[in-house]
Design a protein around this motif. Structure first.
Motif, PDB file in Angstrom:
ATOM      1  N   LEU A 332      39.592  60.651  26.281  1.00  0.00           N
ATOM      2  CA  LEU A 332      38.218  60.545  26.810  1.00  0.00           C
ATOM      3  C   LEU A 332      37.762  61.900  27.319  1.00  0.00           C
ATOM      4  O   LEU A 332      37.420  62.059  28.480  1.00  0.00           O
ATOM      5  CB  LEU A 332      38.173  59.510  27.925  1.00  0.00           C
ATOM      6  CG  LEU A 332      38.743  58.130  27.610  1.00  0.00           C
ATOM      7  CD1 LEU A 332      38.754  57.264  28.852  1.00  0.00           C
ATOM      8  CD2 LEU A 332      37.945  57.478  26.490  1.00  0.00           C
ATOM      9  N   ASN A 333      37.715  62.859  26.521  1.00  0.00           N
ATOM     10  CA  ASN A 333      37.462  64.244  26.912  1.00  0.00           C
ATOM     11  C   ASN A 333      36.355  64.368  27.951  1.00  0.00           C
ATOM     12  O   ASN A 333      35.215  63.961  27.746  1.00  0.00           O
ATOM     13  CB  ASN A 333      37.104  65.051  25.657  1.00  0.00           C
ATOM     14  CG  ASN A 333      36.932  66.523  25.968  1.00  0.00           C
ATOM     15  OD1 ASN A 333      37.668  67.080  26.776  1.00  0.00           O
ATOM     16  ND2 ASN A 333      35.955  67.141  25.330  1.00  0.00           N
ATOM     17  N   ASN A 334      36.726  64.921  29.134  1.00  0.00           N
ATOM     18  CA  ASN A 334      35.773  65.261  30.195  1.00  0.00           C
ATOM     19  C   ASN A 334      35.225  64.059  30.955  1.00  0.00           C
ATOM     20  O   ASN A 334      34.251  64.189  31.692  1.00  0.00           O
ATOM     21  CB  ASN A 334      34.603  66.079  29.637  1.00  0.00           C
ATOM     22  CG  ASN A 334      34.093  67.083  30.654  1.00  0.00           C
ATOM     23  OD1 ASN A 334      34.864  67.580  31.470  1.00  0.00           O
ATOM     24  ND2 ASN A 334      32.812  67.374  30.619  1.00  0.00           N
ATOM     25  N   VAL A 335      35.836  62.888  30.820  1.00  0.00           N
ATOM     26  CA  VAL A 335      35.397  61.722  31.600  1.00  0.00           C
ATOM     27  C   VAL A 335      36.000  61.761  33.003  1.00  0.00           C
ATOM     28  O   VAL A 335      35.340  61.442  33.989  1.00  0.00           O
ATOM     29  CB  VAL A 335      35.790  60.407  30.885  1.00  0.00           C
ATOM     30  CG1 VAL A 335      35.572  59.196  31.791  1.00  0.00           C
ATOM     31  CG2 VAL A 335      34.984  60.268  29.610  1.00  0.00           C
ATOM     32  N   PHE A 336      37.249  62.170  33.114  1.00  0.00           N
ATOM     33  CA  PHE A 336      37.882  62.294  34.431  1.00  0.00           C
ATOM     34  C   PHE A 336      38.991  63.339  34.337  1.00  0.00           C
ATOM     35  O   PHE A 336      39.478  63.692  33.257  1.00  0.00           O
ATOM     36  CB  PHE A 336      38.465  60.950  34.903  1.00  0.00           C
ATOM     37  CG  PHE A 336      39.678  60.495  34.142  1.00  0.00           C
ATOM     38  CD1 PHE A 336      40.961  60.853  34.553  1.00  0.00           C
ATOM     39  CD2 PHE A 336      39.559  59.698  33.002  1.00  0.00           C
ATOM     40  CE1 PHE A 336      42.089  60.437  33.852  1.00  0.00           C
ATOM     41  CE2 PHE A 336      40.671  59.272  32.295  1.00  0.00           C
ATOM     42  CZ  PHE A 336      41.934  59.644  32.723  1.00  0.00           C
ATOM     43  N   SER A 337      39.353  63.851  35.508  1.00  0.00           N
ATOM     44  CA  SER A 337      40.569  64.662  35.637  1.00  0.00           C
ATOM     45  C   SER A 337      41.258  64.197  36.907  1.00  0.00           C
ATOM     46  O   SER A 337      40.708  63.407  37.684  1.00  0.00           O
ATOM     47  CB  SER A 337      40.248  66.160  35.702  1.00  0.00           C
ATOM     48  OG  SER A 337      39.625  66.495  36.918  1.00  0.00           O
ATOM     49  N   TYR A 338      42.487  64.669  37.129  1.00  0.00           N
ATOM     50  CA  TYR A 338      43.193  64.224  38.321  1.00  0.00           C
ATOM     51  C   TYR A 338      43.810  65.410  39.069  1.00  0.00           C
ATOM     52  O   TYR A 338      44.139  66.451  38.498  1.00  0.00           O
ATOM     53  CB  TYR A 338      44.257  63.168  38.010  1.00  0.00           C
ATOM     54  CG  TYR A 338      45.065  63.388  36.756  1.00  0.00           C
ATOM     55  CD1 TYR A 338      46.156  64.256  36.732  1.00  0.00           C
ATOM     56  CD2 TYR A 338      44.745  62.712  35.585  1.00  0.00           C
ATOM     57  CE1 TYR A 338      46.900  64.442  35.581  1.00  0.00           C
ATOM     58  CE2 TYR A 338      45.487  62.884  34.415  1.00  0.00           C
ATOM     59  CZ  TYR A 338      46.561  63.752  34.431  1.00  0.00           C
ATOM     60  OH  TYR A 338      47.300  63.939  33.289  1.00  0.00           O
ATOM     61  N   LEU A 339      43.927  65.210  40.362  1.00  0.00           N
ATOM     62  CA  LEU A 339      44.554  66.172  41.271  1.00  0.00           C
ATOM     63  C   LEU A 339      45.704  65.458  41.956  1.00  0.00           C
ATOM     64  O   LEU A 339      45.514  64.423  42.594  1.00  0.00           O
ATOM     65  CB  LEU A 339      43.539  66.667  42.304  1.00  0.00           C
ATOM     66  CG  LEU A 339      44.088  67.404  43.538  1.00  0.00           C
ATOM     67  CD1 LEU A 339      44.801  68.693  43.148  1.00  0.00           C
ATOM     68  CD2 LEU A 339      42.968  67.689  44.548  1.00  0.00           C
ATOM     69  N   ILE A 340      46.913  65.997  41.804  1.00  0.00           N
ATOM     70  CA  ILE A 340      48.109  65.432  42.436  1.00  0.00           C
ATOM     71  C   ILE A 340      48.422  66.262  43.688  1.00  0.00           C
ATOM     72  O   ILE A 340      48.539  67.485  43.616  1.00  0.00           O
ATOM     73  CB  ILE A 340      49.307  65.465  41.465  1.00  0.00           C
ATOM     74  CG1 ILE A 340      49.049  64.520  40.291  1.00  0.00           C
ATOM     75  CG2 ILE A 340      50.596  65.093  42.186  1.00  0.00           C
ATOM     76  CD1 ILE A 340      50.132  64.564  39.232  1.00  0.00           C
ATOM     77  N   VAL A 341      48.560  65.576  44.826  1.00  0.00           N
ATOM     78  CA  VAL A 341      48.795  66.256  46.098  1.00  0.00           C
ATOM     79  C   VAL A 341      50.051  65.692  46.747  1.00  0.00           C
ATOM     80  O   VAL A 341      50.229  64.469  46.819  1.00  0.00           O
ATOM     81  CB  VAL A 341      47.594  66.078  47.056  1.00  0.00           C
ATOM     82  CG1 VAL A 341      47.820  66.858  48.351  1.00  0.00           C
ATOM     83  CG2 VAL A 341      46.299  66.531  46.390  1.00  0.00           C
TER      84      VAL A 341
END
Length: 669
Positions: A332-341
């Protein structure tokens, strides 16, 4: 030397005075007698609320007292009853002017409500991050005719008494947030470039504050994000497929989309990936094709081998969850990204999990939360200190940065202590003598508590790294270096946290307070000590344990039998001659080593004889208690010195640590 221009009204203010009532003009004149009044205007908030405001600039005497460099906002609230929403007028003025000359940390609130001071105090209690507001009622300033220091004292009361350094919770606003704009911009830019990110650091380094900063930065430009706290049991207790549904529900809830979503039971292991893709795409189109940043905080809680929940720790849930997110991210190119903390990037660095490929192995750039450099420390400490009556000499900023490794939380706590130690003499200049006094006090009485909060996450989730730190602290360099060569990722993590540094092949602590904390906590772990050191350790630990055992025996016997019966039982534990000798003593005196020869051996025998009274303290393991107490007594160095061997010393330490842990746990409850 050029004489300073006298305080008063700017021409623009003179022309605008008509917007004020007569009493408000008199109030503003009071400020004009001492300050430069540079602007006067009105604004409307919403449909009904109207306010008038002024800007004032500090003359030299106020600049020296409070280090004011920018103009302050004065709000006129002419409502008879002050409402908390009136403080929104301060932000509204600041937003309207968009002027860098406006001081964002402090303002003045004028009100017709005579209880304004009490009400502002209540507001500030509820929100520690609120700016400093100087509350003044119309009546008190108008009725003041004799106190020429009225305004000055109002500022002192509201500035010097508030501790702006002592923030324990993550910062949700920009007001007191310092030094992290670069990392926020980097992660935001990665999101817009359709890249994922990883952010790591110890507790109390400001990770959560950075998360809030990232969300604020996205909000300002209309971008979208959702924070998933992996330590929330409503998330971590779910299986991997139901967690995908949870994410969709949280986005729907946060942005009040009211979308008709698939029920959770539709997110089966077979269908979860497809349904998640369909629903997040719907949300993406409602957001006018703005990508969504999904932030996973406390990633350890759902990480293999670490999580306290079995399906994340020992099963394939981590693999299936990230396989799904990674596949949909790519599809789903550019629908979401994620940040892992989290604390540690092991979830990204380990190539295989239970013999299966790690779906996010080396697929996410790893960032450690950077420590503050001297300019960042200066910016934070100087801006907050000036409001509190603390003016720091320039050298102090570099000392703070070096002594506490650029750790912003520790730096703030030291500065908070400086304020507490000197709050009767404000304003003051913080010189080396003042700083050293506070530093010594902090290191002695406060540092261990905060450092325990920071590094406990390592002992909880990453014990090998914690052990490595311990061996470096106690000077067991042979073990440390061997471990460092075999497990370079551990030392890389410790360097990333900003705890240790490496110069060629040598390692050292960047935060001396962490080193001292670990030395004190592990002073009995050092190997290869001399015979004299081993005998001293045995003596010290037995001498420290004995009064604790006396206290336990005294309190537990009395609690079970009452004082008189407990006294009789205790006397029976002595020989006949000693019974006669001690018969006249009160119960508590029988435990006084200056009055009674009650030794380690006596205490051990009392506990063994009346085991049912004490078994709950020692995990009901009577045989283990007996063996360990016998061993400790056998090695009593103060009775007859022995030549200790490493094996015998190791046995003593194991036995003593077991007893100490049970005794200390009981006494601390």
């Amino acid at each position: 030397m050029q004489e300073q221009i006298k305080p008063g009204f700017h021409e623009q203010v003179q022309r605008k005075l008509y917007i004020l009532t007569n009493e408000e003009q008199k109030i503003l004149q009071k400020f004009g007698n001492e300050w430069f009044v540079t602007r006067l205007d009105g604004l409307k908030i919403g449909d009904r609320s109207e306010y008038k405001y002024a800007l004032i600039k500090a003359p030299r005497n106020y600049q020296e007292l409070f280090n004011f460099e920018r103009e302050l906002i004065i709000i006129f609230s002419d409502y008879e009853s002050f409402q908390p929403r009136s403080t929104d007028a301060i932000d509204a003025v600041s937003d309207q002017l968009q002027d860098l000359r406006i001081d964002k940390i402090c303002s003045i609130m004028l009100s017709k409500d005579d209880k304004i001071e009490e009400k502002i105090r209540d507001i500030l209690k509820e929100s520690q991050e609120s700016q400093v507001i100087v509350p003044i009622s119309y009546s008190e300033i108008l009725n003041n005719h004799s106190d020429s220091y009225f305004l000055r004292n109002k500022f002192k009361t509201n500035f010097y008494t508030r501790d702006l350094f002592d923030f324990q919770s993550p910062l949700k606003k920009d007001l007191y947030f310092f030094g992290r704009s670069d990392i926020i911009n980097k992660i935001v830019n990665r999101h817009f470039s359709n890249e994922n990110s990883g952010l790591f650091g110890l507790r109390k380094t400001g990770k959560t504050s950075v998360i809030f900063g990232i969300q604020r930065a996205l909000d300002k430009i209309g971008a979208k994000s959702i924070l998933i706290s992996c330590d929330d049991t409503s998330f971590q207790q779910r299986r991997w497929n139901k967690c995908l549904h949870y994410i969709i529900v949280e986005i729907n809830k946060k942005y009040k989309l009211n979308l008709p979503l698939q029920a959770e039971d539709q997110y089966t292991e077979e269908n979860a990936s497809q349904i998640f893709a369909e629903e997040i795409c719907k949300i993406y189109h409602i957001f006018q094709e703005k990508s969504i940043l999904i932030i996973f905080d406390e990633i350890e809680r759902i990480t293999f081998n670490i999580s306290s929940v079995t399906h994340w720790e020992k099963k394939f849930d981590f693999i299936f969850f990230w396989q799904t997110l990674r596949a949909n991210f790519q599809k789903l190119n550019n629908v979401f990204s994620y940040l892992i903390v989290g604390t540690n990037p092991v979830c990204i660095e380990q190539s295989s999990i239970f013999g299966k490929d790690n779906p996010i192995f080396h697929s996410i750039p790893i960032e450690y939360l950077p420590r503050f450099d001297v300019p960042q420390t200066r910016d934070m400490v100087r801006k907050l200190g000036r409001i509190m009556g603390l003016q720091f000499e320039e050298i102090i900023y570099s000392k703070l940065t070096e002594d506490y490794g650029g750790h912003p939380f520790l730096i703030r706590q030291v500065c908070s202590l400086i304020h507490r130690l000197n709050n009767q003499h404000l304003p003051i200049t913080v010189d080396r003598i003042t700083y050293d006094k506070a530093k010594n006090e902090f290191d002695k009485n406060y540092a261990s508590k905060y450092i325990e909060m920071m590094v406990s996450v390592l002992s909880e989730f990453y014990p090998d790294e914690y052990d490595l730190l311990e061996y470096l602290a106690i000077g067991d360099l042979n073990f440390f270096n061997q471990y460092a060569i075999e497990s370079t990722e551990y030392t890389n993590h410790l360097k990333g946290y900003g705890i240790i540094s490496q110069t060629r092949d040598e390692y050292d602590f960047k935060i001396d307070a962490v080193k001292q904390y670990l030395i004190q906590k592990n002073k009995y772990k050092k190997v290869n000590t001399t015979n004299e050191d081993m005998l001293n350790e045995i003596s010290q630990r037995r001498n420290a344990l004995e009064p604790k055992l006396r206290k336990i025996v005294r309190t537990q016997l009395k609690a079970k039998y009452g004082e008189n019966q407990a006294r009789d039982k205790l006397l029976l534990s002595f020989g006949k001659e000693e019974q006669k000798k001690y018969n006249h003593l009160a119960y508590k005196d029988l435990f006084d080593p200056d009055k009674v020869n009650i030794y380690f051996e006596n205490l051990k025998n009392i506990i063994k004889k009346d085991w049912s009274t004490f078994e709950h303290i020692f995990s009901r393991k009577q045989e283990e208690f007996n063996l360990k107490m016998e061993a400790i007594n056998k090695y009593r160095a103060d009775a007859h010195a022995k030549q200790m061997t490493p094996d015998r010393m190791g046995h003593f330490r194991d036995c003593m640590t077991w007893i100490e842990n049970h005794v200390n746990d009981f006494l601390e409850d």
